[in-house]
Write an enzyme that holds these catalytic residues in place. Sequence first.
Site, PDB file in Angstrom:
ATOM      1  CG  HIS A 119      -2.104  -1.448   0.744  1.00 12.38           C
ATOM      2  ND1 HIS A 119      -2.455  -1.915   0.121  1.00 12.38           N
ATOM      3  CD2 HIS A 119      -2.514  -1.465   2.022  1.00 12.38           C
ATOM      4  CE1 HIS A 119      -3.558  -2.173   0.009  1.00 12.38           C
ATOM      5  NE2 HIS A 119      -2.905  -2.285   1.899  1.00 12.38           N
ATOM      6  CG  HIS A 193      -7.817  -0.780   2.397  1.00 17.19           C
ATOM      7  ND1 HIS A 193      -8.273  -1.525   3.450  1.00 17.19           N
ATOM      8  CD2 HIS A 193      -6.442  -1.934   2.160  1.00 17.19           C
ATOM      9  CE1 HIS A 193      -7.552  -2.165   3.772  1.00 17.19           C
ATOM     10  NE2 HIS A 193      -6.818  -2.531   3.242  1.00 17.19           N
ATOM     11  CD  GLU A 330      -8.268  -3.438  -0.638  1.00 15.53           C
ATOM     12  OE1 GLU A 330      -7.291  -3.068  -0.726  1.00 15.53           O
ATOM     13  OE2 GLU A 330      -8.889  -4.566   0.435  1.00 15.53           O
TER      14      GLU A 330
HETATM   15  C1  BGC Z   1      -4.163  -6.753   1.777  1.00 10.52           C
HETATM   16  C2  BGC Z   1      -4.563  -7.481   2.774  1.00 10.52           C
HETATM   17  C3  BGC Z   1      -3.284  -7.096   4.416  1.00 10.52           C
HETATM   18  C4  BGC Z   1      -4.738  -5.250   4.301  1.00 10.52           C
HETATM   19  C5  BGC Z   1      -4.212  -4.457   5.375  1.00 10.52           C
HETATM   20  C6  BGC Z   1      -4.864  -5.435   1.962  1.00 10.52           C
HETATM   21  O1  BGC Z   1      -5.774  -4.511   1.175  1.00 10.52           O
HETATM   22  O2  BGC Z   1      -4.056  -7.843   0.800  1.00 10.52           O
HETATM   23  O3  BGC Z   1      -3.364  -8.835   2.381  1.00 10.52           O
HETATM   24  O4  BGC Z   1      -3.111  -7.110   5.360  1.00 10.52           O
HETATM   25  O5  BGC Z   1      -5.132  -4.448   2.692  1.00 10.52           O
HETATM   26  O6  BGC Z   1      -5.355  -3.968   5.613  1.00 10.52           O
END
Ligand code: BGC
Length: 376
Positions: A119, A193, A330
């Site tokens: 991210h 998210h 997402e």
């Molecule tokens: C990911 C997860 C991760 C999470 C974090 C998601 O978008 O795919 O693996 O733990 O984000 O909050």
Amino acid sequence: MSETLTETPRPALAVTREPFGQMPDGTPIWRYRMTNRCRMTVELVTYGARIHAVHVPDMHGNSEDITLGFDSLDGYLGENDAYFGATIGRYANRIGGARVDVNGTAHELSANEGANTLHGGQHGFDSCVWASESFDAGSTVGVEMTYFSPDGEMGFPGNLAVTVRYTLDDANRLRLHYSAVCDRATPVNLTNHVYFNLAGAGMPSVLEHVATLNASRFTPVNEAMIPTGALESVAYTPLDFMRPRRIGDAIDDDHEQLIRAGGYDHNWVLDTEGDIARLAARVIEPESGRGLEMFTTEPGVQFYTGNNLPGGFVAKNDKTYPPRSGFCLEAQRFPDAPNQADFPNTILSPGEKYSQTTIYRFLPDLPPANTFLDGP
Ligand code: BGC
């Protein structure tokens, strides 16, 4: 009788704002509240350009906040933040080895999950303060948030100017429109998210929700959750959501991909092929009758069942969020695409414009609250 009617505030399509605390350096953070005539409320905060709350009536008209988050800015700044409601960038999901090659030049990125980048790195767009402005466009109200990501931030090459425009209308559609321009070629993959629990944020599980994903393939991952590069069929696997299926139906099946991720946490390859008029995903919570539909221009969706939520911390309305108490849809380009020759391009070049539209539409589609009060 008529007094009661006139005293009840008429829900209206409107947007307002109020202070939501200050960053440690004193920078003010704003909370915007958008409302519509169907009694929906969407709250946004400028820290991380986040969706802070979404209130939607159930089939009996009882409104609940259905998104996970914190009551105050301190919660979002603390160690328990799991990207709640946040805008994710410069690159959503994972980049293997925290490294990208762009036009033959290697760039070392911020590694924040072992050797990989998750991210956008240690301080992704989720932890930045966005400039903001609200607007009223007649049939929609909205908030535009902007962020300037400087050259070299988290290791990414080039300056990137990013805009996220949130709008709400009277058909219960929350629209997210992203755009970005750069002055040097750079990978870009933006998403939001937000975690939902359609029974109400703080309810202990989403396993009884019924999900449909318009995707006949997904991108399997290795032990480090980095895509192998393959596109695999979901047929005859627990990842098949082509027909409505309880999220809990097969989440604990003995399937390598599910064991690896502790549940669902994968990028599904949408059959919609970027056509925003076609349904990408739908999730229904049968008890409340609340539902969520997603439409998007993006080729993929990370369907994540909150497997890594730790619980044990105090969140909005004194609730806590155990594992699998929220799900995310997402919309995104594929994870690790800059390192995967067969994945669609995610490099934005100077002179091009990154653009994405994703719509979350909330059900039930109840008639506007004032149907019988309105004149001709
Ligand atoms: C990911 C997860 C991760 C999470 C974090 C998601 O978008 O795919 O693996 O733990 O984000 O909050």
